[in-house]
Design a protein around this motif. Sequence first.
Motif, PDB file in Angstrom:
ATOM      1  N   ARG A  52      11.390   2.968  13.820  1.00 15.30           N
ATOM      2  CA  ARG A  52      12.276   1.846  14.063  1.00 15.30           C
ATOM      3  C   ARG A  52      12.074   0.802  12.977  1.00 15.30           C
ATOM      4  O   ARG A  52      13.040   0.333  12.381  1.00 15.30           O
ATOM      5  CB  ARG A  52      12.011   1.226  15.437  1.00 15.30           C
ATOM      6  N   SER A  53      10.824   0.450  12.730  1.00 13.67           N
ATOM      7  CA  SER A  53      10.524  -0.507  11.665  1.00 13.67           C
ATOM      8  C   SER A  53       9.049  -0.417  11.303  1.00 13.67           C
ATOM      9  O   SER A  53       8.238   0.076  12.085  1.00 13.67           O
ATOM     10  CB  SER A  53      10.883  -1.941  12.077  1.00 13.67           C
ATOM     11  N   VAL A  54       8.749  -0.889  10.115  1.00 14.91           N
ATOM     12  CA  VAL A  54       7.369  -0.891   9.624  1.00 14.91           C
ATOM     13  C   VAL A  54       6.898  -2.330   9.512  1.00 14.91           C
ATOM     14  O   VAL A  54       7.577  -3.158   8.892  1.00 14.91           O
ATOM     15  CB  VAL A  54       7.265  -0.191   8.264  1.00 14.91           C
ATOM     16  N   SER A  55       5.777  -2.621  10.106  1.00 16.08           N
ATOM     17  CA  SER A  55       5.220  -3.975  10.052  1.00 16.08           C
ATOM     18  C   SER A  55       4.318  -4.089   8.832  1.00 16.08           C
ATOM     19  O   SER A  55       4.704  -3.736   7.723  1.00 16.08           O
ATOM     20  CB  SER A  55       4.488  -4.276  11.360  1.00 16.08           C
ATOM     21  N   LEU A  56       3.113  -4.574   9.026  1.00 15.23           N
ATOM     22  CA  LEU A  56       2.200  -4.723   7.902  1.00 15.23           C
ATOM     23  C   LEU A  56       1.882  -3.379   7.253  1.00 15.23           C
ATOM     24  O   LEU A  56       1.723  -2.373   7.936  1.00 15.23           O
ATOM     25  CB  LEU A  56       0.899  -5.376   8.364  1.00 15.23           C
ATOM     26  N   MET A  57       1.781  -3.407   5.914  1.00 15.78           N
ATOM     27  CA  MET A  57       1.376  -2.227   5.162  1.00 15.78           C
ATOM     28  C   MET A  57       0.168  -2.596   4.310  1.00 15.78           C
ATOM     29  O   MET A  57       0.080  -3.717   3.790  1.00 15.78           O
ATOM     30  CB  MET A  57       2.509  -1.693   4.292  1.00 15.78           C
ATOM     31  N   HIS A  58      -0.748  -1.656   4.168  1.00 13.95           N
ATOM     32  CA  HIS A  58      -2.002  -1.932   3.471  1.00 13.95           C
ATOM     33  C   HIS A  58      -2.364  -0.761   2.563  1.00 13.95           C
ATOM     34  O   HIS A  58      -1.957   0.384   2.794  1.00 13.95           O
ATOM     35  CB  HIS A  58      -3.160  -2.098   4.473  1.00 13.95           C
ATOM     36  N   TRP A  59      -3.175  -1.062   1.568  1.00  8.75           N
ATOM     37  CA  TRP A  59      -3.856  -0.041   0.778  1.00  8.75           C
ATOM     38  C   TRP A  59      -5.360  -0.274   0.906  1.00  8.75           C
ATOM     39  O   TRP A  59      -5.838  -1.407   0.735  1.00  8.75           O
ATOM     40  CB  TRP A  59      -3.448  -0.099  -0.686  1.00  8.75           C
ATOM     41  N   TYR A  60      -6.067   0.796   1.234  1.00  6.36           N
ATOM     42  CA  TYR A  60      -7.518   0.802   1.289  1.00  6.36           C
ATOM     43  C   TYR A  60      -8.029   1.757   0.221  1.00  6.36           C
ATOM     44  O   TYR A  60      -7.294   2.605  -0.289  1.00  6.36           O
ATOM     45  CB  TYR A  60      -8.009   1.300   2.652  1.00  6.36           C
ATOM     46  N   ARG A  61      -9.320   1.658  -0.078  1.00  7.84           N
ATOM     47  CA  ARG A  61      -9.946   2.658  -0.934  1.00  7.84           C
ATOM     48  C   ARG A  61     -11.356   2.931  -0.431  1.00  7.84           C
ATOM     49  O   ARG A  61     -11.977   2.084   0.205  1.00  7.84           O
ATOM     50  CB  ARG A  61      -9.979   2.222  -2.400  1.00  7.84           C
ATOM     51  N   GLN A  62     -11.822   4.129  -0.754  1.00 10.77           N
ATOM     52  CA  GLN A  62     -13.156   4.538  -0.326  1.00 10.77           C
ATOM     53  C   GLN A  62     -13.797   5.401  -1.383  1.00 10.77           C
ATOM     54  O   GLN A  62     -13.230   6.423  -1.787  1.00 10.77           O
ATOM     55  CB  GLN A  62     -13.098   5.279   1.005  1.00 10.77           C
TER      56      GLN A  62
END
Length: 120
Positions: A29-39
């Motif tokens: 329906r919709s996308v709220s917050l988007m993030h990029w992580y790294r490990q």
Amino acid sequence: QVQLVESGGGLAQAGGSLRLSCAAVGRIRSVSLMHWYRQDPGRQRELVASISPAGRATYADPVKGRFTISRDNVKNTAALQIDSLRPEDTAVYYCNADIWDLSGGLRNYWGQGTQVTVSS
């Protein structure tokens, strides 16, 4: 079913650039917050950048001025432009997002991860 599909990454030299992409696919329906992580192996997963639906971006201190997060709300995609690469940027990068699906539920999703390797 909803998934986050990542692309990009790979091997690059220090000082170079890479662009990572993330697409939310499925019954969305919709996308709220988007993030990029790294490990990095042996280290905790760390948040590097976030972007709100309105396009407001925030960055972790180590990447400020070198990383740029962006999104396309029509295509339900996000991107991470990485410039001035450093060897310490070597890690697996993960896309993460809060997504409203067509049933009305809100869930948090992770992408499969994409490897970024920076040679000195």
